[in-house]
Enzyme design. Structure first.
Site, PDB file in Angstrom:
ATOM      1  N   ASP A  99      41.631  48.622  35.160  1.00  0.00           N
ATOM      2  CA  ASP A  99      42.593  47.278  35.727  1.00  0.00           C
ATOM      3  C   ASP A  99      41.860  46.457  36.084  1.00  0.00           C
ATOM      4  OD1 ASP A  99      44.820  47.810  34.194  1.00  0.00           O
ATOM      5  OD2 ASP A  99      46.216  48.352  36.166  1.00  0.00           O
ATOM      6  N   ARG A 123      54.374  59.286  35.119  1.00  0.00           N
ATOM      7  CA  ARG A 123      52.887  59.097  35.484  1.00  0.00           C
ATOM      8  C   ARG A 123      52.332  60.347  36.469  1.00  0.00           C
ATOM      9  NH1 ARG A 123      50.363  54.566  35.516  1.00  0.00           N
ATOM     10  NH2 ARG A 123      51.396  53.544  34.354  1.00  0.00           N
ATOM     11  N   GLU A 156      38.172  58.898  46.176  1.00  0.00           N
ATOM     12  CA  GLU A 156      40.114  58.425  46.434  1.00  0.00           C
ATOM     13  C   GLU A 156      40.726  58.105  47.952  1.00  0.00           C
ATOM     14  OE1 GLU A 156      43.409  56.794  46.569  1.00  0.00           O
ATOM     15  OE2 GLU A 156      42.321  57.582  44.329  1.00  0.00           O
ATOM     16  N   TYR A 190      63.120  55.179  27.989  1.00  0.00           N
ATOM     17  CA  TYR A 190      62.923  56.668  26.988  1.00  0.00           C
ATOM     18  C   TYR A 190      62.926  57.420  28.027  1.00  0.00           C
ATOM     19  CZ  TYR A 190      58.498  54.892  29.284  1.00  0.00           C
ATOM     20  OH  TYR A 190      57.174  54.461  30.218  1.00  0.00           O
TER      21      TYR A 190
END
Length: 400
Positions: A299, A108, A34, A220
């Site tokens: 993605d 998230r 990463e 939400y």
């Protein structure tokens, strides 16, 4: 763990971390690269329908996720044209009963933190922050993957390399250099607000979907109900690559200031203090998602519009299928890896393309105007709540 059982995953987002856990559960040693020095909050809320939550539960994440997630009772579909609710699709116990797994909405950052904590606790996963994928070459024993930390470069042997590094994927750039993300002409604005800043009737555990002329709005609860996530989608020309940029609150308020948007929608927009915006890009169908022992996930392979709330769900499904395919096909010399990754692509591609098409179609439906919007509202009313939920079975009830 033998070196010949090492899989390198580029990218520590939701797809990459889920893939690392799924691969480790199948007996692989996993190295996650990463480039960010630390994993930080990206975006705001995310919806995890049962097809995704089932996999996370099976990977042991329920104790970390359940206390932070919210289980909405329903999706309330609201027409700006009609000025109120036109349908309500039940979720909660109804969705969990049909699919055998919960429907969650969650911040998230909470999801990523739970995945990272699970990864950090696993002895066979090596998460390397601040370490970037740089190159890959085929090797007699598999692959040689070049990685860079600062100015230091190192090489490592692996049986496979998985590109889970997002829509601007470096791994995809090595495999398919001609494939480029395409701007959709739409911009997503995201923000959050404290739930106690709103009247109680607007903080119930539900997903609110407002459909309006050339725009729509979703809201939400997240963070165990303490915050409300708000997402507004509008057309625009701003298309800077990347995840997000600061957004001018006056700009998004102006987009919803017309009388065609009811006061409740304008109130939600106005209550958000800090907005972030990002241009919505997609990928064309690239065919196979692998070349030899290198494959793409999430993605990086199939970035889609968010109008089916399945971007993360498809990446999580990818991770589970990929890990199972590799587990079924590794022998002493790893000769079966390319075929396993090819099979993974075949198993996933048709479903993902169908979800992509549905997302594009729903985006068009949400933004209808005039007589087309009237016909839409009448058709949605006619479906009824149970049939509406049943129409989601092909997504929610997915199993390997």
């Amino acid at each position: 763990m033998a070196l010949t059982r090492t899989v390198i995953v580029a990218g520590a987002g939701i797809g990459g971390l889920t893939a690392s856990l799924a691969l480790a559960a199948q007996g692989f040693r996993v190295v996650v690269l990463e480039k960010a020095e630390r994993l930080e909050e990206a975006g705001a809320g995310i919806q995890l329908s049962p097809n995704a939550s089932r996999i996370l539960v099976e990977l042991g994440l329920k104790p970390r996720l359940a206390p932070r997630a919210v289980t909405p009772d329903s999706v309330n579909i609201i027409s700006a044209r009609a000025g109120g609710e036109i349908a309500r699709m039940p979720l909660g116990e109804a969705a969990a009963f049909r699919a055998g797994a919960p429907y969650w909405v969650i911040h998230r950052a909470d999801l990523q933190a739970a995945l990272q904590a699970e990864v950090n606790d696993h002895p066979d996963i090596d998460l390397r922050l601040g370490c970037q994928f740089e190159d890959v070459a085929k090797h007699a024993k598999g692959l040689t993957v070049v990685q860079r930390r600062g100015t230091t470069r190192q090489q490592e042997l692996a049986v496979a390399l998985i590109g889970a590094d997002g829509i601007w994927s470096s791994v995809r750039g090595h495999l398919f250099p001609d494939v480029q993300p395409q701007f959709s002409g739409l911009i997503a604005w995201r923000g959050t607000l404290e739930a106690n800043a709103l009247p109680r009737e607007y903080t119930a555990p539900r997903v609110q979907l407002w459909m309006g002329p050339n725009a729509h709005l979703v809201a939400y609860p997240i963070s165990a109900g303490r915050q409300i996530n708000v997402v507004a989608i509008v057309p625009g020309t701003w298309n800077r690559p990347g995840w997000s940029a600061p957004g001018d609150a006056n700009e998004i308020k102006a987009a919803f200031a017309t009388p065609s948007w009811p006061a409740t929608a304008r109130m939600l927009i106005g209550a958000v203090d800090g907005w972030r915006k990002w241009a919505l890009f997609t990928l064309p169908d690239i065919g196979d998602w692998n070349a030899g022992s290198v494959a793409l996930l999430g993605d990086a392979a199939h970035a889609m519009l968010p109008f089916a709330a399945q971007g993360a769900g498809m990446a999580i499904e990818d991770a589970a299928v990929l890990a199972k395919a590799l587990s079924d096909s590794t022998g002493e010399n790893n000769a079966g890896i390319p075929a396993a990754l090819k099979r993974y692509t075949r198993m996933r591609r048709a479903r993902v393309l169908k979800v992509q098409r549905m997302a594009r179609q729903q985006g068009r439906i949400y933004h209808l105007t005039g007589p087309a919007a009237i016909a839409r509202d009448l058709a949605i009313r006619a479906i009824g709540p149970q049939r509406m939920l049943a129409r989601q079975d092909w997504i929610y009830d997915w199993r390997m």
